[in-house]
Design a protein around this motif. Structure first.
Motif, short mmCIF file in Angstrom:
data_model
loop_
_atom_site.label_atom_id
_atom_site.label_comp_id
_atom_site.label_asym_id
_atom_site.label_seq_id
_atom_site.Cartn_x
_atom_site.Cartn_y
_atom_site.Cartn_z
N GLY A 1 11.29 -33.59 46.48
CA GLY A 1 10.70 -32.30 46.11
C GLY A 1 11.17 -31.19 47.04
O GLY A 1 11.47 -31.42 48.21
N ILE A 2 11.23 -29.97 46.50
CA ILE A 2 11.58 -28.79 47.27
C ILE A 2 10.36 -27.87 47.28
O ILE A 2 9.86 -27.48 46.23
CB ILE A 2 12.79 -28.06 46.67
N LYS A 3 9.89 -27.53 48.46
CA LYS A 3 8.70 -26.70 48.62
C LYS A 3 9.10 -25.33 49.17
O LYS A 3 9.83 -25.24 50.16
CB LYS A 3 7.72 -27.37 49.59
N ILE A 4 8.65 -24.27 48.52
CA ILE A 4 8.93 -22.91 48.97
C ILE A 4 7.60 -22.25 49.29
O ILE A 4 6.80 -21.95 48.40
CB ILE A 4 9.68 -22.11 47.89
N MET A 5 7.33 -22.07 50.56
CA MET A 5 6.05 -21.50 50.98
C MET A 5 6.18 -20.90 52.38
O MET A 5 6.35 -21.64 53.35
CB MET A 5 4.96 -22.58 50.97
N TYR B 1 19.74 -29.98 40.92
CA TYR B 1 18.27 -29.97 40.91
C TYR B 1 17.74 -29.72 39.51
O TYR B 1 18.45 -29.22 38.63
CB TYR B 1 17.74 -28.91 41.87
N GLU B 2 16.49 -30.08 39.30
CA GLU B 2 15.80 -29.82 38.04
C GLU B 2 14.46 -29.16 38.35
O GLU B 2 13.82 -29.48 39.35
CB GLU B 2 15.56 -31.11 37.27
N SER B 3 14.07 -28.24 37.50
CA SER B 3 12.78 -27.59 37.64
C SER B 3 11.89 -28.04 36.49
O SER B 3 12.28 -27.94 35.32
CB SER B 3 12.94 -26.07 37.61
N LYS B 4 10.71 -28.56 36.83
CA LYS B 4 9.81 -29.09 35.81
C LYS B 4 8.39 -28.70 36.15
O LYS B 4 7.87 -29.04 37.21
CB LYS B 4 9.94 -30.62 35.74
N ARG B 5 7.79 -27.94 35.25
CA ARG B 5 6.40 -27.50 35.40
C ARG B 5 6.16 -26.81 36.74
O ARG B 5 5.16 -27.03 37.41
CB ARG B 5 5.44 -28.68 35.23
N GLY B 6 7.11 -25.98 37.12
CA GLY B 6 6.95 -25.20 38.34
C GLY B 6 7.39 -25.88 39.60
O GLY B 6 7.37 -25.26 40.68
#
Length: 902
Positions: free
Chosen positions: A323-327, A306-311
């Motif tokens: 996309g991975i959503k954490i909520m 995975y890559e993290s870009k701008r949050g």
């Protein structure tokens, strides 16, 4: 009769499906559209349509219109879950059905976060047994009145799907319980999770998911609608949907925990489930821990990082970004507050205050199952009374046990164990008019439950594993109360509350003011209970205010709104890139490519090759001419013959450009006398076998090796399966055979360590595919390719055909530099450039070939149209004059920032 589309899609993934033949017998199809047979492999760009000879009328269209009338033209959200948010009851006279919304359903409440202009339509099963003769009428009633499309599963299929596989296997596994008994064992049942994986149950799970898929197909407008799939019951559904509509916008949210990779890897269909989730555009989880476990499984089992870009966290899956959503989900504030204002609520609160007058009430509200830790809570409360006698006669634990959702011997065993503990504790610490534990083992109405929340000083949740658990959120809202209402928790003064929660539940990270406990540690939990009810009133107030601010602003509407916004963002490029659907069974995926990225056409390159008179051909070796994972890395006899044929054409200059050492490459291609070799990324250069090796610098300074090697040795000793490759001018640390996660972590740490140690040295430290390499600055495949093309121009043999092929990050530098060479006029005007990567992946190249086999086939096709002349060649002419070229290091050192591989 089971439709052929089912077997076409999944028989290759699951084996023999003959046993499922009777499962769909007698099934009625609602609506006018029924799913038709789908082809096994899709290779058509654009939106996939049916390519079956029996469905010619569908093949001419790119979408399927919905049979469900929409209230407005525009986007819709189709919410798919196991159960509809509807309660169904038979009419008193037995004629027909009565339907009403299920106010406790999370799906119903998520509508509050959906934009006003977006219509919501629900797809799921009914919690009622509707006869086949009434299903069409019920479907129409629910569509017209509730915007719900019911899925009717045969009773035996639903039992195998839900009880056997979902509740009996997946649910326990996702809650960290490994199965040790067979499904037929007396010790195995749907609650204990004791049943081992059963292929027939998995096939039933897949077949049930196909029923849901067919219902979605009936109601969908694929170009306008969003589909939001919920929970582990429907994890196979995204592949069905993606196979039919390759541009469909799909989101998925998992409401249970996602286990660590060590647990998940025991699932026999682990890769199938990962791949079907990756067919979504957005995958949501309650906590970072759950998301981290999913990402770890993708890395360890599929090799996808995975890559993290701008949050935002994303996974690149064949050109698509998943996309991975954490909520964490929230509660519905309005619903709770409306209940708090009911007259019945106020009467019940007054009644409970009178019942527990002078007592400190601790409250537990849990389902009756093996993961809620009810007995651990009782034991901790018992320990608190024993260690802190001041609470005898003053503290009461009210434990509400909601009815079990499953069934089996384990439920009876748990209930018996709890009742024994209640009786023992009440006997030891109780007295006339005082029972330390009040155990309520029945379905408690919402009004009564919220009344208990209102009077409780502390809520205790000791679940050993739980996906979210909204009990603390509901408690906080009830303790806040409604200003001026009789149900307010205190007669006067500010609201206050306390929480003792297990660290193993999904809501724990969001409740920073709660006392977190390990429920298995009875003594520590007992001390936490004492601390919670002994805390100062001011501290309870401050913690309550902090929690209420979070709960009231992060409600279910906030959760759904945030998910939909991220889903829209994840899908914004859906119609920009060309797409291809490829693969069999659960291996099906959609490949999304840049509009300018295409598969190399053999006819096109052969035509350009035949028209040209001065050709430059650059070939990477590992992963390009031979498979990266091949044990035998030597070139085949066929490959050697092809290269020799290409080299013998006097119009060709052919170079192997590799990170391998010159000794290795020289040995492997010793039978190719006219082949040029650029070893160690171009540090060493040889135009033909009989020529001397040239270097990119006059006298290489390798003193830095004495500084780098000890550092690399430290990581090698600490990382099993890693080793160091020592070249003449470079050091390479390989970790392909190490544990994937640990090796990647060690590589990142080593990269930082070496950059710090070698900061004053003229070297570059780069990471590549399972490697970390240290080499001199100013050395790259791109620079040596530019040097060779420049040499051809100086000899008045300006290149009019350029082919370069590679597979990894170091080759991206070659693609970039050669493209720049073309712009600067070093090659002939209008020279065709065939920059080609191996594999369908994002690249600076404009073309791709699928694998090394296609690369060799393409080279063979070029060899077939070559004009061999063993007496002469461009390489011979250029080798005699290259030493006279005056190309300074400054002229070629304009780009050495690309990450290099081997």
């Amino acid at each position: 009769m089971m439709s052929r589309s089912y077997t076409n899609l999944l028989d290759l993934a699951a084996g023999n499906f003959a046993a499922l033949g009777p499962a769909g017998g007698g099934r009625r199809r609602s609506g006018s559209f029924a799913a038709k047979r789908m082809p096994r492999v899709m290779t058509v760009p654009g939106t996939l349509s049916e390519l079956d000879d029996e469905d010619d009328e569908l093949a001419a269209t790119s979408s399927i219109a919905s049979d469900v009338p929409s209230s407005a033209v525009g986007e819709r959200l189709i919410v798919v879950a196991n159960q509809l948010p509807v309660v169904a009851r038979r009419r008193p006279d037995g004629r027909g059905w009565l339907f009403s919304w299920d106010d406790d359903s999370l799906l119903l409440r998520l509508r509050d976060g959906v934009p006003d202009e977006m219509e919501v339509l629900f797809v799921g099963t009914l919690r009622a047994d509707v006869p086949a003769s009434e299903q069409d009428e019920v479907s129409q009633t629910l569509i017209d009145g509730f915007r719900c499309a019911p899925v009717f599963l045969p009773a035996d299929l639903y039992d195998r799907f839900y009880q056997n596989f979902c509740k009996g296997y997946l649910w326990p596994l996702f809650h960290y319980m490994l199965p040790f008994a067979s499904a037929q064992s007396p010790k195995a049942n749907a609650v204990s999770g004791g049943g081992r994986f059963d292929r027939a149950s998995w096939e039933s799970y897949v077949l049930a998911n196909k029923y849901f898929f067919e219902k979605v197909v009936e109601v969908i407008n694929p170009e306008d609608d969003y589909v939001w799939v919920h929970d582990y019951h429907l994890m196979a559904l995204p592949t069905f949907l993606r196979r039919r509509f390759n541009r469909l916008r799909i989101g998925f949210f998992l409401h249970s925990p996602f286990p660590s990779s060590e647990i998940y890897r025991s699932l026999p269909v682990r890769e199938e489930i990962l791949r079907t989730l990756l067919n979504c555009d957005l995958v949501g989880f309650h906590t970072f821990d759950y998301a981290r476990h999913f990402l770890s499984c993708c890395s360890r089992m599929l090799g996808i990082e995975y890559e993290s870009k701008r949050g935002y966290i994303g996974l690149d899956y064949f050109g698509r970004t998943v996309g991975i959503k954490i909520m964490p989900v929230g509660i519905h504030m309005g619903q709770l507050q409306s209940v708090l204002q009911l007259p019945d609520m106020q009467r019940k609160v007054a009644e409970l205050r009178q019942q527990f007058e002078g007592k400190t009430v601790l409250l537990g509200v849990d389902d009756m199952d093996i993961f809620k830790g009810i007995n651990l809570k009782l034991l901790a409360f018992e320990n608190m009374l024993r260690m802190h006698p001041k609470w005898k006669g003053r503290a009461v634990l009210v434990q509400i046990a909601n009815p079990a959702r499953g069934k089996g011997k384990d439920i009876d065993s748990i209930r018996g164990e709890i009742q024994d503990s209640v009786e023992r504790i009440n006997k030891e610490f109780g007295r006339s008019g005082y029972s330390p534990i009040v155990f309520i083992d029945r379905n408690v109405p919402s009004v009564e439950k919220l009344a208990y929340y209102t009077v409780a000083e502390c809520v205790v949740v000791t679940a050993v594993r739980d996906g979210m658990n909204l009990t603390p959120y509901e408690y906080i809202v009830c303790r806040q109360g409604i200003p001026g209402s009789e149900s307010a928790p205190e007669v006067s003064g500010p609201s206050k509350s306390m929480l003792v929660v297990s660290e193993f539940i999904g809501c724990s990270p969001s409740l920073s003011g709660a006392i977190r406990v390990n429920p298995w540690n009875i003594e520590a939990t007992a001390e936490a209970l004492n601390e919670a009810i002994s805390m100062s009133e001011r501290e309870k107030q401050l913690r309550h205010e902090k929690h209420y601010r979070y709960v009231s602003t992060h409600d279910v509407a906030y959760w759904s709104r945030s998910f939909i916004q991220d889903l829209e963002r994840a899908c914004k490029d859906h119609f920009r890139k060309p797409c291809w659907g490829i693969g069999l069974g659960f291996g099906f995926r959609v490949v999304a490519l840049d509009p300018n990225f295409a598969k190399l056409n053999f006819d096109s390159i052969i035509m350009s090759y035949g028209r040209s008179k001065s050709r430059a051909i650059f070939l990477d070796y590992d992963g390009t001419l031979v498979p990266q994972a091949s044990i035998n890395q030597k070139p085949s006899e066929e490959l050697v013959n092809i290269i020799n044929t290409l080299c013998s054409d006097r119009n060709n200059i052919v170079f192997i450009v590799s990170g391998r050492s010159r000794d290795s490459l020289g040995s492997m291609f010793s039978s190719c006398p006219m082949l040029g070799i650029a070893a160690e990324h171009g540090y060493f250069l040889r135009w033909s076998r009989d020529e001397e090796w040239q270097t990119s610098t006059q006298s290489p300074d390798i003193g830095w090796m004495q500084m780098a090697e000890p550092v690399m040795n430290l990581y090698t000793e600490a990382t099993d399966g890693s080793y160091i490759e020592t070249k003449e001018t470079a050091l390479v640390w390989h970790h392909r055979d190490a544990d994937q996660g640990f090796g990647s972590s060690q590589a990142k740490e080593m990269l930082d360590h070496l950059e710090s140690v070698l900061s004053n040295e003229a070297v570059s430290v780069k990471s590549g595919q399972f490697i970390v390499e240290v080499k001199p600055q100013g050395v790259s495949k791109g620079l040596v390719a530019e040097k060779i093309i420049g040499s051809m121009k100086e000899k008045s043999q300006q290149a009019d055909f350029v082919l370069c092929i590679g597979d990894d990050r170091s080759d991206e530098d070659m693609f970039e530099n050669i493209a720049d060479v073309m712009k600067r006029g070093i090659a002939a005007p209008k020279t065709p450039l065939f920059a080609c990567t191996v594999g369908q992946k994002p690249s600076k190249a404009k073309f791709y070939l699928d694998d090394t086999y296609e690369v060799v086939s393409m080279l063979s096709a070029l060899a077939d149209v070559s004009d061999p002349d063993p007496t002469a060649g461009l390489a011979d002419d250029l080798a005699t004059s290259v030493s006279s070229l005056d190309i300074s290091d400054e002229q070629i050192q304009f780009s050495n920032t690309t990450i290099e591989g081997s």
